[in-house]
Design a protein around this motif. Structure first.
Motif, short mmCIF file in Angstrom:
data_model
loop_
_atom_site.label_atom_id
_atom_site.label_comp_id
_atom_site.label_asym_id
_atom_site.label_seq_id
_atom_site.Cartn_x
_atom_site.Cartn_y
_atom_site.Cartn_z
N THR A 198 0.91 -1.35 0.01
CA THR A 198 0.02 0.18 0.01
C THR A 198 0.98 1.13 -0.18
OG1 THR A 198 -1.75 -1.17 1.08
CG2 THR A 198 -1.76 1.32 1.26
N ILE A 199 2.10 1.19 0.93
CA ILE A 199 2.54 2.30 0.63
C ILE A 199 3.40 2.57 -0.57
CG2 ILE A 199 4.96 3.06 2.17
CD1 ILE A 199 4.27 1.74 4.63
N MET A 202 0.96 3.97 -3.15
CA MET A 202 0.47 5.26 -2.97
C MET A 202 1.48 6.31 -3.58
SD MET A 202 -1.50 5.56 0.76
CE MET A 202 -3.14 5.01 0.91
N ARG A 203 2.63 5.92 -3.74
CA ARG A 203 3.63 7.00 -4.44
C ARG A 203 3.11 7.26 -5.71
NH1 ARG A 203 9.28 4.41 -4.56
NH2 ARG A 203 9.52 6.37 -5.42
N ALA A 209 -0.84 10.53 0.14
CA ALA A 209 -0.12 9.00 0.71
C ALA A 209 -0.42 8.92 2.22
CB ALA A 209 1.13 9.06 0.42
N THR A 210 -1.67 8.44 2.62
CA THR A 210 -1.93 8.36 3.80
C THR A 210 -1.59 7.18 4.96
OG1 THR A 210 -4.03 7.11 3.27
CG2 THR A 210 -4.26 9.52 3.51
N GLY A 212 2.02 5.35 5.70
CA GLY A 212 3.58 5.14 5.58
C GLY A 212 4.42 5.03 6.94
#
Length: 235
Positions: A198-199, A202-203, A209-210, A212
């Motif tokens: 997910t991290i 999102m980039r 980007a919620t 991280g």
């Protein structure tokens, strides 16, 4: 926002969480419009990353795990401050079961923030029986996630927070379907994989980007609850 992922198997439970806190800043600005030479007021919303070191996963009395997402602050104090306070109270009068803990946590959070949506999960064992509990403080209800509609125990994945990428991963053709056959190490790897992916995803998407920061993980079995991975202060 946050991402919490819990994988419950026949050999144990793994629950992981990210560490990012985001916020929005709203400003009024004058923008020129072609049919309004003097300009017009517009609302500009800017998303900010406040921290990549937020604690969202907690070990309570060495028996249970508590996870949080959603609202990050209440009365200008981080949610972690209140969970620490709750944990200290549990040290003096520990709950005898995950359900009792979840109900105590619900009452505690409802007392400090009755109108704020604070996401909460409680995980633990009682007499060898696993419990994965969703605590909804807005509806004042505790829901067990690891049973089917008939009340029989099941194995699988529970996730909350900004879970759009996770849903896509799990619904894709050929996605992992035999979670019930995982061992505890598989569960650890799977929860961390879903958050880490997910991290990374999102980039590359046109979005805030919620999710991280560091990924914390707690493992639970009928005889032991412990942090497998936990961020620490450093210089």
């Amino acid at each position: 926002m946050s991402l919490i992922v819990c994988c419950y198997t026949s050999t144990g439970i793994a629950i992981s969480a990210d560490s990012r806190t985001t916020n929005s800043r709203v400003e009024q600005a004058t923008t020129p419009l072609s049919n309004h030479p003097s300009g017009s007021l517009a609302t500009i919303r800017t998303s900010l990353v406040l921290s990549d070191s937020t604690r969202k996963l907690f070990c309570v009395t060495n028996r249970y795990a508590v996870a949080t997402w959603g609202e990050a602050f209440v009365k200008d104090l981080p949610i972690a401050h209140y969970i620490d306070e709750f944990t200290r109270a549990q040290q003096e009068r520990p709950s005898e079961s995950p359900i009792e803990l979840a109900e105590s946590l619900l009452a505690f959070v409802s007392g400090i923030a009755p109108t704020r949506p604070i996401g909460l999960a409680v995980v633990g064992y009682k007499d060898g029986e696993p419990y994965v509990l969703h605590v909804d403080n807005m509806k004042s209800v505790v829901t067990r996630q690891n049973v089917d509609s008939a009340g029989y125990r099941v194995y699988g994945v529970y996730y909350c927070g900004d879970n759009d990428v996770v849903k896509r991963l799990l619904s894709a053709p050929g996605a992992v379907s035999q979670v019930g056959l995982f061992n505890l190490q598989d569960a650890v790897d799977f929860t961390r994989h879903l958050i880490r992916t997910t991290i990374d995803q999102m980039r590359f998407e046109p979005r805030v980007a919620t999710v991280g920061g560091h990924i914390d993980t707690i493992t639970l079995t009928p005889i032991r609850t412990e942090f497998l991975v936990q961020k620490a202060l450093h210089a």
